[in-house]
Design an enzyme around this catalytic site. Sequence first.
Site, PDB file in Angstrom:
ATOM      1  N   ASP A 414       0.853  -1.173   0.000  1.00 36.49           N
ATOM      2  CA  ASP A 414       0.000   0.000   0.000  1.00 36.49           C
ATOM      3  C   ASP A 414       0.901   1.239   0.000  1.00 36.49           C
ATOM      4  O   ASP A 414       2.117   1.121   0.213  1.00 36.49           O
ATOM      5  CB  ASP A 414      -0.895  -0.037   1.240  1.00 36.49           C
ATOM      6  N   PHE A 559     -10.843  24.179 -10.051  1.00 35.36           N
ATOM      7  CA  PHE A 559      -9.986  23.277 -10.827  1.00 35.36           C
ATOM      8  C   PHE A 559     -10.726  21.975 -11.104  1.00 35.36           C
ATOM      9  O   PHE A 559     -11.685  21.605 -10.427  1.00 35.36           O
ATOM     10  CB  PHE A 559      -8.677  22.990 -10.098  1.00 35.36           C
ATOM     11  N   THR A 696      -2.542   1.031  -4.583  1.00 36.06           N
ATOM     12  CA  THR A 696      -3.037   2.104  -3.730  1.00 36.06           C
ATOM     13  C   THR A 696      -4.380   2.618  -4.216  1.00 36.06           C
ATOM     14  O   THR A 696      -4.693   2.553  -5.410  1.00 36.06           O
ATOM     15  CB  THR A 696      -2.018   3.269  -3.681  1.00 36.06           C
ATOM     16  N   GLY A 697      -5.148   3.122  -3.282  1.00 33.12           N
ATOM     17  CA  GLY A 697      -6.416   3.763  -3.630  1.00 33.12           C
ATOM     18  C   GLY A 697      -6.242   5.221  -3.988  1.00 33.12           C
ATOM     19  O   GLY A 697      -7.210   5.893  -4.335  1.00 33.12           O
ATOM     20  N   ARG A 809      -5.873   4.014  -7.680  1.00 30.07           N
ATOM     21  CA  ARG A 809      -7.334   4.061  -7.635  1.00 30.07           C
ATOM     22  C   ARG A 809      -7.938   2.658  -7.670  1.00 30.07           C
ATOM     23  O   ARG A 809      -8.938   2.414  -8.347  1.00 30.07           O
ATOM     24  CB  ARG A 809      -7.876   4.909  -8.782  1.00 30.07           C
ATOM     25  N   ASP A 835      -1.367  -0.910   5.980  1.00 30.88           N
ATOM     26  CA  ASP A 835      -1.670  -0.450   7.338  1.00 30.88           C
ATOM     27  C   ASP A 835      -3.144  -0.156   7.548  1.00 30.88           C
ATOM     28  O   ASP A 835      -3.549   0.178   8.649  1.00 30.88           O
ATOM     29  CB  ASP A 835      -0.867   0.820   7.644  1.00 30.88           C
ATOM     30  N   ASN A 838      -8.363  -1.146   4.077  1.00 32.29           N
ATOM     31  CA  ASN A 838      -8.445  -1.430   2.646  1.00 32.29           C
ATOM     32  C   ASN A 838      -7.397  -2.436   2.183  1.00 32.29           C
ATOM     33  O   ASN A 838      -7.454  -2.944   1.072  1.00 32.29           O
ATOM     34  CB  ASN A 838      -8.296  -0.136   1.837  1.00 32.29           C
TER      35      ASN A 838
END
Length: 1205
Positions: A414, A559, A696-697, A809, A835, A838
Site C-alpha cells: 500500500d 480546478f 493504492t487507492g 485508484r 496499514d 483497505n
Amino acid sequence: MADLFSLIVLFEEFYTVLCFVFPETTAKTKRKKTVTLPFFPSFVACAKERHLRANDREFNLSFKYANNAIKTSKYNVFTFLPLNLFEQFQRLANAYFVFLLILQLIPQISSLSWFTTVVPLLLVLSMTLAKDLSDDITRHKNDKQVNNRKVELLINGELKSEKWMNVQVGDIVKLENNEFVTADLLLLSSSEPLNLIYIETAELDGTLIKYTISILYISGEVRCEPPNNRLDKFTGTLTVGGETFSLDNERILLRGCTLRNSDWCFGLVVFGGPDTKLMQNSGKSIFKRTSIDHLMNFLVMFIFGFLAFMCTILSIGNGIWEYQEGNSFISFLPRADGANASLSAFLTFWSYVIILNTVVPISLYVSVEILRLGNSYFIDWDRKMYHVKSDTPAQARTTTLNEELGQIKYIFSDKTGTLTQNIMTFNRCSINGKSYGEVVDFAGQRVEVTEKTEKVDFSWNSLADPKFCFHDHKLVEVVKSGSPEVQAFFRLLALCHTVMPEEKTEGELFYQAQSPDEGALVTAARNFGFVFRSRTPETISLVEMGVPTTYELLAVLDFNNVRKRMSVIVRNPEGKLTLYCKGADTIIFERLHPLSSKLMEVTTEHLNEYAGEGLRTLALAYKDLDEDKFEEWKKRHHEASTSLEDREAKLDAIYEEIEKDLLLLGASAVEDKLQDGVPQTIEQLAKADIKIWVLTGDKQETAENIGYSCNMLREEMKEIFIVASNTAEEVREELVNARKKMSPESGDEPPIEKSRFLGKKSQVVEDEKVDGEYGLVINGHSLAFALQKDMQLELLRTACMCQTVICCRVTPLQKAQVVELVKKHKKAVTLAIGDGANDVSMIKTAHIGVGISGQEGMQAVLSSDFSFAQFRYLQRLLLVHGRWSYLRMCKFLRYFFYKNFTFTFVHFWYGFFCGFSAQTVYDEWFITLYNLVYTALPVIGLSLFDQDVNDRWSFQYPQLYAPGQLNQYFSKMAFARILLHSCYSSLILFFVPWAAMCDTVRDDGKDIADYQSFALLAQTCLLIAVSVQLGLDTYYWTAVNQFFLWGSLSVYFAVTFTMYSNGMYLIFTSSFPFIGTARNSLNQPNMWLTIFLTTILCILPVVAKRFLFIQLKPAINDKVRHKVRQAKAVPLPPPRKFPQRRISTRRSGYAFSHARGYGDLVTSGRFLHKDYFYHYFVSLLRLVNSSSHCKLHGKEQPAKSSKRL
C-alpha cells in the site's frame, strides 16, 4: 425577509427531524412526491433491496439484518477440541501414526511396544492444541476489544452509551472528533460549516481527508442496495414525510473511516458488522501453509510409497525364507495352526511397517513446531525492529510461516501510511527567480536537513503554526524586508484555495483542506505572515504581516482534471481587482505574458531541481484586471453558469478568456514525506531481486510522485507505460503495445509451463527476457478490464516484464485480485504489506501478510501474519530473519531426513541377516529415545541459532537472499541426494560393524559376536556419525549448541550404562534384557576403532564434496563467508546517503491529482454556523423529552449568536 426565510427553513428542518424521530405519526400527513437532488443517481428497487426505518428496532429486526458485531475467531468452548483435532488429523502424518498405533495393538504383528508411538503422538497433538488455543484466545480478545467499543445512540430521544456489538440497523449514532465510524452510516447532520464532514479514509482508499455532505432533509425510512463491496458506490432513496430523495456515496460514512476536525455528527446505521463494505472487502481468512509444508506433503506421500516398497521386498524375502528355510526351525520356532509362508509374509509386511516407521518420524513435526515458535520469538524480541516513538515491537502473529519470509519474490505494498507518513510539508519555493528552502554552510555547500538543523524562528508571528518547520532563514528576512514579489507570492497562497478555517479559541487556527497539499501551502503562508483567518461566501479575511485585511471574493474558477489549475478573483481594500492563479507549470506557462519569459526560464530550472528531489510542484501567477472588462466578463460568466446545455464547456471557455497574459510569481514545492528509510529499504530489496508493486487507492498523480520519491520510478528507465483507458479493447491494445516495446520477439501466446507449485496444479507463466528497465502505471478502471479472464494473462506478462508496477485508484477487492493473479500464475512467493482496512483483503490473499501498526487503527494488523511499526523494518524481516529461518529450516529437514533414513536403512539391511523376521537391529529403548532425546536437542540447537553470516553481512550482501527464491536449499532434488547419502551411510554403519564383529573375540579370548553387542555397536556408531555430521552442518557455534551436542552424547552413554545394568534387569527383567552388554563391549579397543572408522567413512564423501564445490563452483554464501573470514572486523552499518541532486523535466504538480473542487460550495451562500444544526437538534430533543435538561455533552449547551464563519 431574510429572517423570515431563515425561520421557514428552520421550521422545515424541524419538521423533517420530527418525521425522523416519529416516522409513523407523520408519514401520511403529506402526499407522496419524488424529488431528485441534482447529480444524484436514481435508485431502482430490486427484490433484495434493504428497507429500514429510523429508531424502529421492532420493524428492522423483522428483516433479520446482521448486527454490528464482528467475529474473526475460529473456535468456541464447545467446538475447540473436536474441531482442532479434526483439523490436526487432516494432516496425513498424524493420521498415519494413529494407524500405526492400531497396528501395534495387534500381537501377531507388533514387534515394538505401544508407548513408542503413543508418547510422541500425544506430545505433538498437545503442543499443537496449546498453540492453536493461544492464537484463538488472542483473536477472541481482539474481537472483544472492537465489539466492546462505546458509542452514543439516540434512543427514545436521549443519547445513551452502548457497545458497538449492540448497535442495530436503523439506530441513530452520534460520533465525535477522532472516533472511528461504528458502522456504514447515512450522514444526517454535522457540526461543520456548509454542513460538511471531514473524514479520514486512509484505511479504505488511501485518501487522507475528504468531504462528505450531510443530509438536512432527514426522514424515517430508507431503501437502499443490498450489502456489497463497492466502496465508491451507494444507491438508495430517503423518504421524508411523503417526499423521496435519491442518495449516493457522498452521503455515506463507511466503517473504517475516522472522523477528523469535526466536533460531532449524527448518522443512521445502514449496514452493520459483516454487512459493512469494509468487512465485505476483507475477504475470507485463508489457512496459510508454506511452500515447504506443501513440499513436505509430497515427500511424505513419496516416503509412504517408499516404505511400502521396502516392506514389500522384506515381506517377499520372508515368504521365500519361510518356504525354503522355515521348516528347519519349526522345532524351536513352532508355527501357529494354519500358518504358512504366505500368511507369515503378510504379517511380516505390517510388522516392518511398524519397525520402519521412523522414515516419517512424528518427532519431525514436534521439532518443526518448536523451531517455528523459536524463530517467531526472535522476531518478537528483536530490538532493531522496535519503534521507540510508538512503543511498538515487531510481532510474529502467525508462527507457521517464518521460513516463507526467506523466499519472497513479489511484494505488494500500500502507499498511504505504509510508504508515507501522511504528512505534507512546504519545503522549497522559487520567487522572482530566486530559490529558497535549501540549507547551505559558510562555504556555500549544501547541507542535509536533520532534526538537529536550526529551524526558522516564527515567534514574531503570533498566529504562526508552532508545528511548521522551515530551515532557510533568508526567506523570512526577505518577507520582513517588505519585498513586493515575495509578499505577493504568499498573498496568493493565502487567497487562492478552498480551505475552510476554524478558530476555536483566539489565535488557535485549524485548517480543513480538501487536499493535504492545499493545507500545507496555506499553513506556509500563515507562518510567513499572511494568515488566512476566516471566510464568507463573499469575503476572505487575512492578517497580512499583523494587519487585518479583508478581500472581496468575486469569483472562484475551480480546478478539475482537465483545467489543472485554480483561480480566484478578488478586490482588495483599495478597490483593485486581481486574479490569482495556481496550477501545473505546463498549464500556467502557456498562459503567461511575454514579459515573464525570462523569469519562466529561471523558474523552469528550479522546477526541474524540485522535481528531481521528488517534490510536488505548482506554478503561481497573477493578473490585474480592468473594472469594465471584468463586469462584461461577469455577465457572460453568469450566462454560461445558467446555461442548460454544455454548461461545463461554456464555463471552461469563459475561464480561458480571463486566465491569460498572466504574470509569473514563482513556484512552490511540497514534500509528501516518506517514512524513514523507505528508499533505502526498496533499494536493498531490489538488490535481493524482490519486485515491489504498489497497490493504492490514491490518485494516479499522487502514486506516481511517491514512485519517484522512493526511486521505484526513475527517469533513467527506458519508458514508463501509463494504462488509463476506458474500454477493454483499448486496455488490451495498450498492454500489448507495451509488451511489444519491451520484448519485440515475444509471441501472442504466453509461455506457459504446467506446474504443481505449492501443492496445486496451475499454469505458470514463465519470465520473459527484457533489455532495460521499464515501469507500468495502471489505474483502477483499466485494471478492472485487465483482470477479466481473457485479459489477465496479458496483464501479468506485461507487468512482470516491468521493474516497477503501480496500480492506483484500486479497490480492496482489486488489490486481492492482483495478488491472486500473481500467486496463481507465477512460481513465486508473495508478500502483501499495508496499514489500513483497505489492505486486509490482499494481506489475507498473499502467502505472507504484514501489517503496519500505525495511526489508522489495527484492522490490517489483526489480519496480518507479521506486524511492525515502520516499512523500513521489512528489510530486516526478510533479509535477516526470513533468510535465517529458511536456511535453518532447510538444514533441519536435510539433517532430520538424513539421520532417520540412515537409522531406518540399517534396519532394512539387517532384515537380510535375520531371516526377514522383523527383528529390530537396535535396542527397543534406543528406538524410543533416538528421536525424542538423543538427537532432538542438537538439531533444535542447530535450527534455532545457526547462521551463515551475521545480520550486518546479510545487509551488506542482499544477494544472499536469492537461493531462497530459487528453492536451492531444500527441494525434491536435495531430498534425492539425502536419500542416496543416507543409503551410503547405512551401508557403512551396518556392514563395517558387522565385519568387525564377525569371528571377533575379547582380549581375554571370550566371544563378543552376539546380537546384543552388535546392536550396541551399531547404535553407538550411528549416533556418533550423525552427531559429527551435525557438527559439519553447523556454521555458527554457540554455548547452547555445544551443550546440546555433548550433553546428548553424555545422556546416551549414561542411559545406556544404566539400562544395561544389573539393577534395571533385576527390577524390570522383561523390559531391560541387555544386561552387562555395555560394560563388556565398550571396554574393548577394537570397538572404539570400529566407531572411529565408520564415522570417518561416513563423513569423508561430504567433506570431499564440499571442498571441491567451494574450490570449483562456490555458491554465493560460500563467497561471502570467505570474505567474512578475510575481513578483520564486522562491517559498519551503511552510512546514511545524502540524496544526490538530480534534474528532472517531469512535473509533480498537485493540481493533477485533484478531483473537482468545492469552489461552488464556498461561494454558494449555503454557509451555516457550525452549531446551527446542533442547536435545533437539541431543541427537538428537549421537545421530545418534555424537559429542558437534554444533554448531549454532559452539560446544557448555551445558546450562541448566529454569526457567519
